[in-house]
Design a protein around this motif. Structure first.
Motif, short mmCIF file in Angstrom:
data_model
loop_
_atom_site.label_atom_id
_atom_site.label_comp_id
_atom_site.label_asym_id
_atom_site.label_seq_id
_atom_site.Cartn_x
_atom_site.Cartn_y
_atom_site.Cartn_z
N LEU A 263 10.99 -48.61 -0.38
CA LEU A 263 11.49 -50.04 -0.47
C LEU A 263 12.30 -50.22 0.98
CD1 LEU A 263 11.96 -50.54 -4.09
CD2 LEU A 263 10.36 -51.76 -2.72
N HIS A 264 13.05 -49.39 1.21
CA HIS A 264 14.01 -49.28 2.23
C HIS A 264 13.14 -49.72 3.58
CE1 HIS A 264 17.37 -47.16 0.07
NE2 HIS A 264 17.99 -48.41 0.71
N ILE A 265 12.09 -48.68 3.76
CA ILE A 265 11.12 -49.05 5.04
C ILE A 265 10.40 -50.42 4.92
CG2 ILE A 265 9.21 -48.00 6.08
CD1 ILE A 265 10.20 -45.23 5.36
N SER A 266 10.00 -50.63 3.99
CA SER A 266 9.21 -51.81 3.56
C SER A 266 10.42 -53.09 3.88
CB SER A 266 8.43 -52.22 2.43
OG SER A 266 9.57 -52.13 1.20
N ILE A 267 11.27 -53.31 3.79
CA ILE A 267 12.37 -54.27 3.72
C ILE A 267 12.51 -54.49 5.46
CG2 ILE A 267 14.58 -55.13 3.68
CD1 ILE A 267 14.73 -54.06 0.70
N LEU B 112 20.08 -58.95 5.31
CA LEU B 112 19.24 -58.22 4.17
C LEU B 112 19.08 -57.02 4.56
CD1 LEU B 112 18.13 -59.85 2.29
CD2 LEU B 112 15.84 -59.99 3.27
N VAL B 113 18.71 -56.38 5.75
CA VAL B 113 18.67 -55.05 5.96
C VAL B 113 19.79 -54.26 5.51
CG1 VAL B 113 18.12 -53.09 7.67
CG2 VAL B 113 16.79 -55.32 7.62
N ALA B 114 21.05 -54.67 5.92
CA ALA B 114 22.21 -54.23 5.67
C ALA B 114 22.46 -54.05 4.13
CB ALA B 114 23.38 -54.78 6.47
N LEU B 115 22.23 -55.03 3.54
CA LEU B 115 22.27 -55.20 2.03
C LEU B 115 21.55 -54.04 1.33
CD1 LEU B 115 22.42 -58.75 0.86
CD2 LEU B 115 24.18 -57.26 0.47
N SER B 116 20.26 -53.87 1.95
CA SER B 116 19.52 -52.92 1.32
C SER B 116 19.81 -51.37 1.47
CB SER B 116 17.81 -52.95 2.03
OG SER B 116 17.86 -52.40 3.34
N THR C 49 22.80 -50.54 1.33
CA THR C 49 23.93 -50.14 0.49
C THR C 49 23.63 -49.65 -0.70
OG1 THR C 49 24.38 -52.40 -0.28
CG2 THR C 49 25.44 -51.93 1.78
N THR C 50 22.58 -49.81 -1.33
CA THR C 50 22.10 -49.35 -2.79
C THR C 50 20.76 -48.49 -2.82
OG1 THR C 50 21.62 -50.09 -4.79
CG2 THR C 50 20.74 -51.48 -3.09
N TRP C 51 20.72 -47.69 -3.79
CA TRP C 51 19.41 -46.71 -3.83
C TRP C 51 19.04 -47.35 -5.27
CZ3 TRP C 51 16.35 -43.96 -1.15
CH2 TRP C 51 16.93 -43.59 0.18
N ASP C 52 19.51 -48.52 -6.01
CA ASP C 52 18.96 -49.05 -7.23
C ASP C 52 17.53 -49.64 -6.72
OD1 ASP C 52 18.77 -49.78 -9.64
OD2 ASP C 52 19.77 -51.60 -9.26
N ASN C 53 16.42 -49.28 -7.60
CA ASN C 53 14.99 -49.69 -7.02
C ASN C 53 14.92 -51.18 -7.58
OD1 ASN C 53 14.44 -47.40 -5.99
ND2 ASN C 53 13.28 -46.70 -7.66
N ARG C 54 15.80 -51.70 -8.69
CA ARG C 54 15.49 -53.18 -9.02
C ARG C 54 16.22 -53.77 -7.86
NH1 ARG C 54 18.00 -52.13 -14.86
NH2 ARG C 54 18.91 -50.56 -13.54
N THR C 55 17.59 -53.66 -7.42
CA THR C 55 17.86 -54.45 -6.34
C THR C 55 17.15 -54.38 -5.15
OG1 THR C 55 20.05 -53.58 -7.04
CG2 THR C 55 20.16 -54.68 -4.90
N LEU C 56 16.68 -53.32 -4.76
CA LEU C 56 15.67 -53.11 -3.79
C LEU C 56 14.36 -53.97 -3.71
CD1 LEU C 56 15.87 -49.23 -2.78
CD2 LEU C 56 16.95 -51.18 -1.54
#
Length: 143
Positions: free
Chosen positions: A85-89, A20-24, A26-33
């Motif tokens: 969002l990256h940090i929160s994940i 899940l962290v690796a998936l996060s 790979t993107t900077w799209d806020n909806r995906t995050l």
């Protein structure tokens, strides 16, 4: 003890979290995050215990602090929310994995035939955040 994720193999828990962290990252799209963050919160709520709400509140505070700090550095709102969002994940997944009992994790790693030296190193790294948190709390209580 009849929770679904309690019966999940501990190694599966440790595969879900880095995935899940690796998936996060790979993107900077806020909806995906936000979707990935929602999945992390759902995993955490399925494994609910007394410290879950405290962890969610602390994660929210850290997320808000990151947004404010990055806005002070003149970053755009989209970039600020993406960083938060990256940090929160990462925080949510750390909260999820730390709560796996060491005995269950050790049995799970032994069934995968991992050498003892690697298993010991893995357990030290895995429990570092929990031990650090409990030590900081005991120092706080002593003062």
């Amino acid at each position: 003890m009849n929770k679904v994720l309690y019966r999940t193999h501990p190694v599966c828990k440790l595969i879900i979290c880095p995935f899940l962290v690796a998936l996060s990252f790979t993107t900077w799209d806020n909806r995906t995050l936000m979707l990935l963050c929602g999945e992390a919160i759902l995993l955490l709520l399925l494994d609910f215990d007394s410290s879950t709400l405290k962890g969610l509140v602390s994660c929210t505070l850290v997320t808000c602090a990151v947004i404010v700090f990055s806005l002070l550095l003149k970053k755009s709102m989209t970039v600020s929310v993406g960083m938060a969002l990256h940090i929160s994940i990462m925080i949510l997944m750390a909260l999820f994995t730390i709560r796996t009992p060491v005995a269950d994790l050790l049995r799970g790693l032994q069934t995968c035939r991992i050498p003892d030296s690697l298993m010991l190193g893995f357990l030290v790294v895995f429990r570092f955040a929990d031990v650090l948190r409990s030590e900081l709390y005991s120092i706080y209580q002593a003062s």
